[in-house]
Write an enzyme that holds these catalytic residues in place. Sequence first.
Site, short mmCIF file in Angstrom:
data_model
loop_
_atom_site.label_atom_id
_atom_site.label_comp_id
_atom_site.label_asym_id
_atom_site.label_seq_id
_atom_site.Cartn_x
_atom_site.Cartn_y
_atom_site.Cartn_z
N THR A 1 0.85 -1.50 -0.07
CA THR A 1 0.40 0.04 -0.09
C THR A 1 0.88 1.21 0.50
OG1 THR A 1 -2.10 1.18 0.89
CG2 THR A 1 -0.03 -0.01 2.39
N GLU A 2 0.60 2.19 -0.31
CA GLU A 2 1.54 3.15 -1.02
C GLU A 2 2.06 4.19 0.72
OE1 GLU A 2 -0.91 1.94 -2.74
OE2 GLU A 2 -1.93 4.09 -4.14
N ASN A 3 1.14 4.05 1.12
CA ASN A 3 1.41 5.26 2.41
C ASN A 3 2.29 4.46 3.03
OD1 ASN A 3 -1.25 3.29 2.57
ND2 ASN A 3 -1.34 4.01 4.93
#
Lengths: 240, 223
Positions: free
Chosen positions: B48-50
């Site tokens: 996930t990007e975060n």
Amino acid sequence: MDKTVPDLAAAVSGIEDGMVLMVGGFGGSGAPIELIHALIDCFKATGSPKNLTVVNNNAGNGRIGIAAMIDAGMVAKMICSFPRSADPRAFTEKYLAGDIGLELVPQGTLAERIRAGGAGIPAFYTPASYGTDVAKGKPVAEFDGKHYVQERWLKADAALIKAELADTLGNLTYRKAARNFSPLMAAAAKLTIVQATRIVTPGDIDPEQVVTPGIFVNRIVEVAEPRQEEALMREGVAYV
Amino acid sequence: MSAKLSNAQIAWRAAQDIEDGAYVNLGIGFPEMVAKFQPPGKQAIFHTENGVLNFGEAPAEGEEDWDLINAGKKAITLRPGAAFFHHADSFGMVRGGHLDVAILGTYEVAENGDLANWSTGPKGVPAVGGAMDLVHGAKRVAVITDHVTKDGKPKLVKKCTLPLTGVGCVTRVYTSLAVLDIEGGRFVLREKLPTMSVADLQAVTGAEMVLPDQIGDLVAPEL
């Protein structure tokens, strides 16, 4: 050397009108709510700081944190990738009325621009946004047969950061996915202000575990029980 | 079988192509559903990007830790062997070609692989998130989508009319009616609903499909 300051008001002092302010966090995860609210208190008491350019992945949620700053009238422009949230009313109303600016940046480009700012790299090339409206007006170059868009560094006058542990020299750890943009912003700001859940003595954080080295940190204030944006939202809290 | 696959069935079909050990990013919303349908014995590692690799299912209600969320701001859990990292490393994984698969939703996808999935035009507040980064770098960029819009217009088109997310980036399209590869600037039909004729499928597809000798049946379990 001891970078701790006595309270939140002292921590956010010296942030002036028109500054570029980076705020750590991705949605509520890593959002330094107490520092933001201290800055709002400062604005209410003195009328400053205002006309801020705020850099964050989002543009506030509900009536707390960055959304409350926008509501208070402190923010002239947002630089972000995703100005939407569960309750984006604060930004949306001002944006549609033409009362707040927006520089929309793809999320990875935003992260890399901030990283570049902290690392002394004035520009770089990325494949993101090539051929799209977001790349309009930006220089393009071909490397090994593929097209890339030139993006410039992003630096700030000040950054508000939420950490888990800080030692008095400013070495930081973060909690879980609350890390996100914060290590990049800490390096990209002239004045990096940190709220930490616990401040410890140098040596109490294993050097192997340090995520942000203290060289990037200027001020630390302890907020022992930080509130989480998501929890405040669910409680219906408004910071007005 | 009904006249088209449900969203869950489209997600199931896309999940069947994810190899064991693949590093996968799922776009927010509909694509997140793909994680539920990993075939037995094939364990993907989700990014996930975060800043999380190897996250698992959502926690039970009341068990959320809001410092542990995905790009859609939903609470997640960790699997053994998870890792945290900052946003620049996270998008380094994306652009640097380290992800095997990205699966995204779309408004339109063109036969040359152009993707339009972030904006429906100048109205409202624009928001791009990580979509423009995600379409570059993953070895396979797949799209899952209904074959047509709510008003029945083709979403698979000759040229996108909506603002682009990326140029020439999509490699495979899973729809409610068919599975198509994008090769040489054309949609190549790989599978279609067995109940549907090629002519009927072509009629709801906005670009001429390439028809190989072998076209498989698109079949998904009831979900």
